[in-house]
Scaffold this active site. Structure first.
Site, PDB file in Angstrom:
ATOM      1  N   ASP A  35       1.643   6.624   5.325  1.00 54.03           N
ATOM      2  CA  ASP A  35       0.676   5.648   4.835  1.00 54.03           C
ATOM      3  C   ASP A  35       1.153   4.912   3.588  1.00 54.03           C
ATOM      4  O   ASP A  35       0.419   4.124   3.003  1.00 54.03           O
ATOM      5  CB  ASP A  35      -0.673   6.337   4.556  1.00 54.03           C
ATOM      6  CG  ASP A  35      -1.859   5.436   4.832  1.00 54.03           C
ATOM      7  OD1 ASP A  35      -1.680   4.425   5.557  1.00 54.03           O
ATOM      8  OD2 ASP A  35      -2.959   5.713   4.329  1.00 54.03           O
TER       9      ASP A  35
ATOM     10  N   LYS B 296     -10.250  12.991   7.761  1.00 52.12           N
ATOM     11  CA  LYS B 296      -9.808  12.582   9.095  1.00 52.12           C
ATOM     12  C   LYS B 296     -10.012  13.742  10.075  1.00 52.12           C
ATOM     13  O   LYS B 296      -9.873  14.908   9.707  1.00 52.12           O
ATOM     14  CB  LYS B 296      -8.322  12.205   9.080  1.00 52.12           C
ATOM     15  CG  LYS B 296      -8.009  10.937   8.327  1.00 52.12           C
ATOM     16  CD  LYS B 296      -6.518  10.634   8.362  1.00 52.12           C
ATOM     17  CE  LYS B 296      -6.189   9.397   7.548  1.00 52.12           C
ATOM     18  NZ  LYS B 296      -6.729   8.161   8.152  1.00 52.12           N
TER      19      LYS B 296
ATOM     20  N   ASP C  64      -2.482  10.617   3.201  1.00 44.67           N
ATOM     21  CA  ASP C  64      -3.869  10.206   3.389  1.00 44.67           C
ATOM     22  C   ASP C  64      -4.618  11.223   4.242  1.00 44.67           C
ATOM     23  O   ASP C  64      -4.501  11.247   5.466  1.00 44.67           O
ATOM     24  CB  ASP C  64      -3.940   8.825   4.055  1.00 44.67           C
ATOM     25  CG  ASP C  64      -5.373   8.350   4.224  1.00 44.67           C
ATOM     26  OD1 ASP C  64      -6.262   8.885   3.515  1.00 44.67           O
ATOM     27  OD2 ASP C  64      -5.602   7.452   5.048  1.00 44.67           O
TER      28      ASP C  64
ATOM     29  N   GLU D 203      -9.346   3.620   2.078  1.00 46.48           N
ATOM     30  CA  GLU D 203      -8.839   3.675   0.709  1.00 46.48           C
ATOM     31  C   GLU D 203      -7.733   2.673   0.423  1.00 46.48           C
ATOM     32  O   GLU D 203      -7.545   2.250  -0.720  1.00 46.48           O
ATOM     33  CB  GLU D 203      -8.349   5.088   0.391  1.00 46.48           C
ATOM     34  CG  GLU D 203      -6.925   5.425   0.817  1.00 46.48           C
ATOM     35  CD  GLU D 203      -6.670   5.316   2.318  1.00 46.48           C
ATOM     36  OE1 GLU D 203      -5.528   4.973   2.687  1.00 46.48           O
ATOM     37  OE2 GLU D 203      -7.588   5.557   3.120  1.00 46.48           O
TER      38      GLU D 203
ATOM     39  N   ASP E  93     -11.996   7.013   3.573  1.00 45.33           N
ATOM     40  CA  ASP E  93     -10.798   6.820   4.389  1.00 45.33           C
ATOM     41  C   ASP E  93     -10.445   5.335   4.520  1.00 45.33           C
ATOM     42  O   ASP E  93      -9.445   4.990   5.135  1.00 45.33           O
ATOM     43  CB  ASP E  93     -10.985   7.455   5.774  1.00 45.33           C
ATOM     44  CG  ASP E  93      -9.675   7.635   6.518  1.00 45.33           C
ATOM     45  OD1 ASP E  93      -8.616   7.702   5.841  1.00 45.33           O
ATOM     46  OD2 ASP E  93      -9.681   7.700   7.764  1.00 45.33           O
TER      47      ASP E  93
ATOM     48  N   LYS F 236       0.860  -1.192   0.000  1.00 49.03           N
ATOM     49  CA  LYS F 236       0.000   0.000   0.000  1.00 49.03           C
ATOM     50  C   LYS F 236       0.889   1.233   0.000  1.00 49.03           C
ATOM     51  O   LYS F 236       1.733   1.399   0.876  1.00 49.03           O
ATOM     52  CB  LYS F 236      -0.899  -0.005   1.234  1.00 49.03           C
ATOM     53  CG  LYS F 236      -1.705   1.285   1.422  1.00 49.03           C
ATOM     54  CD  LYS F 236      -2.440   1.296   2.756  1.00 49.03           C
ATOM     55  CE  LYS F 236      -3.094   2.644   3.021  1.00 49.03           C
ATOM     56  NZ  LYS F 236      -3.753   2.713   4.351  1.00 49.03           N
TER      57      LYS F 236
ATOM     58  N   ARG G  26      -7.405  -0.449   1.093  1.00 49.21           N
ATOM     59  CA  ARG G  26      -7.884  -1.732   0.589  1.00 49.21           C
ATOM     60  C   ARG G  26      -8.297  -1.629  -0.889  1.00 49.21           C
ATOM     61  O   ARG G  26      -8.279  -2.619  -1.606  1.00 49.21           O
ATOM     62  CB  ARG G  26      -9.050  -2.231   1.452  1.00 49.21           C
ATOM     63  CG  ARG G  26     -10.281  -1.366   1.459  1.00 49.21           C
ATOM     64  CD  ARG G  26     -11.203  -1.655   2.641  1.00 49.21           C
ATOM     65  NE  ARG G  26     -10.592  -1.193   3.894  1.00 49.21           N
ATOM     66  CZ  ARG G  26     -11.164  -1.344   5.094  1.00 49.21           C
ATOM     67  NH1 ARG G  26     -12.331  -1.967   5.197  1.00 49.21           N
ATOM     68  NH2 ARG G  26     -10.572  -0.897   6.171  1.00 49.21           N
TER      69      ARG G  26
END
Length: 507
Positions: free
Chosen positions: A292, A281, A274, A353, A351, A269, A355
């Site tokens: 991230d 967030k 993010d 995201e 959020d 990933k 996956r």
């Protein structure tokens, strides 16, 4: 970059800024570890007592400094705690040596050279000390323009490490140190990537770093830009990157060996920043979101390390890179994305995201039908709540493979824990408008994410998921060989899996 050498020199005559020795926690007080015999002799056998007077106990990570005795060219002795003294006839563990070496290297930041006289029972111990010292010496100073601290001391890492008691002509010792050097250099490069501010590391910039490294080490690289992703139908990666001015990328790194009998695929990933997207967030949760992309950094480092080590296994790395931002073009909660696999996903939370980008990369990796796929991601806060800040969770569609990964992680010193994929949690991701949603039940959120990813692994392919959300970024103080900031979590486990596969020791 810290240099490392094996040395047969005697401690008294070695010119260095300091001599590092080990001290263990014995039943009746501190115990001087093997390797420090010359120093102990210079103190008439009373070195343990001197250290105890100075407050040393031998506890893990403890650092005690004292002047070197007369006759030693190095002016300073650094005694570092190894933890509990081993049982009779037992040796110090590799992890105890790594942690001690790391703590000593960090304590000697700014020094030109240090001689490490820690206990070396064999070549593996030399490799562990080398690894710990090189990881502990790490510092990220790329954005600091002053060369000295407030006290006038030089900044930067320890310049050189000499391993006393090493055997430079012994093939096993030489190989162990060379492995440690290659591994730590790539792991530290992963740390650099994680620590780089997101204004300087967007998906395109990350891809450029991968291209340079691939060319240097004979790795084939392919970069999918926005046009290629659109043409290929990578709806997950495109959907996550839709709100950013910096376009997404999918990077494929292919290391091959002529004698390889197995093929591993690593998927990372790579959300270079993010914000949460439209599902923004809350305040206090954005400041460290440059980390991230730690999973992609780990995969990148592992593939390059495998190439540098010449492992007899084919390793393909997939870096799913995007920046998750809110804007007029961003994916909205309620939107439906058609993934690279052809499945549709209703986005209930932008959020969640990671996956989505991983799903596309997992399916792309599956098309090559590797023997196994391992994805690595800072995926869920739920995993941090479950396992804390130093342990990553391991999920898999094969229990034996999951066990093998946990054992490999333990061997290299990366704490992990096996986690289940309960079938009843799948129903929570049912969607009335798409094949599935990107969210499910709130409780067990880390497991739900793993179940989502499993939907995008090709049939019959062994797969595991490493959720490194806790240990990937250390917001607390440094410890052992782990710095503050990016840690490089997952790199050593992936490399060890590649080594075991190359040796035929991983089913």
């Amino acid at each position: 970059m810290t240099a490392l050498t094996l040395s047969t020199a005697a401690a008294p005559g070695l010119r260095a800024d300091a001599i590092v020795i080990g001290v263990a926690k014995g039943a009746k007080g501190p115990v001087v570890a093997p390797g420090a015999e010359a120093l102990d002799k210079a103190y008439d056998g009373r070195l343990a007592g001197v250290l105890e007077t100075l407050g040393a106990s031998g506890g893990e990570g403890e650092v005690t400094k004292l002047p070197a005795p007369t006759g030693f060219k190095a002016p300073l002795v650094v005694a570092v705690g190894l933890g509990a003294e081993p049982e009779k006839d037992a040796e110090y563990s590799a992890e105890a040596l790594r942690k001690a070496a790391g703590a000593a290297a960090r304590a000697l930041a700014g020094s030109k050279k240090a001689a490490f006289a820690l206990p070396l029972a064999d070549a593996a111990d030399a490799g562990a000390v080398a690894e710990g010292a090189l990881l502990g010496a790490y510092s990220f100073d790329a954005y600091k323009d002053n060369a000295k601290d407030a006290k006038g001391n030089a900044k930067g890492p320890l310049g050189e490490v000499a391993l006393l008691g090493g055997k430079p002509r012994d093939k096993a010792y030489k190989a162990a140190v060379e492995r440690a050097t290659a591994l730590t250099e790539e792991l530290n490069r992963a740390r650099d990537l994680v620590n780089t501010p997101p204004n300087d590391l967007n998906p395109e910039a990350f891809a450029a770093v991968a291209q340079v490294a691939a060319k240097e080490h004979g790795i084939k690289v392919q970069v999918f830009d926005e046009k290629a992703l659109q043409k290929g139908g990578y709806g997950g990666i495109l959907g996550v990157g839709a709100g950013s001015a910096a376009g997404p990328r999918l990077v494929k790194l292919s290391y091959t060996h002529s004698k390889a009998k197995k093929h591993l695929a690593f998927v990372g990933k790579g959300i270079t920043y993010d914000s949460g997207g439209i599902s923004l967030k809350p305040a206090g949760h954005n400041e460290t979101m440059k980390c991230d992309m730690s999973g992609a950094a780990a995969v990148f480092a592992a593939v390059v390390a495998a190439a540098r080590l010449g492992l007899e296994v084919n390793v393909t790395g997939w870096l799913a890179l995007a920046e998750n931002m809110p804007s007029g073009s961003a994916t909205r909660p309620g939107d439906v994305l058609r993934m690279y696999s052809g499945k549709t996903v209703e986005v209930l939370n932008t959020d969640a995201e990671g996956r989505l980008v991983l799903a596309d990369a997992l399916w792309a990796a599956s098309e090559e039908k590797p023997d196994a796929i391992v994805d690595v991601a800072t995926l869920t806060g739920a995993m941090v709540l479950a396992l804390g800040n130093r342990t990553f969770g391991v999920m898999a569609n094969d229990d034996a493979f999951r066990t093998a990964i946990v054992e490999a992680a333990e061997e290299v010193g990366e704490p992990s824990w096996p986690m289940p994929l309960p079938e009843h949690l799948r129903k929570g991701m049912d969607s009335p408008t798409a094949d599935l949603a990107n969210m499910g039940e709130r409780m067990g959120g880390g497991l739900v994410a793993g179940i989502f990813l499993r939907e995008f692994v090709g049939e019959g392919i062994t797969w595991a998921h490493l959720d490194i959300a806790g240990p990937a970024f250390n917001e607390q103080g440094p410890f052992g060989y782990t710095p503050k900031g990016g840690t490089g979590s997952g790199v050593r486990t992936l490399v060890r899996l590649a080594e075991l596969t190359a040796a035929g020791d991983l089913g």
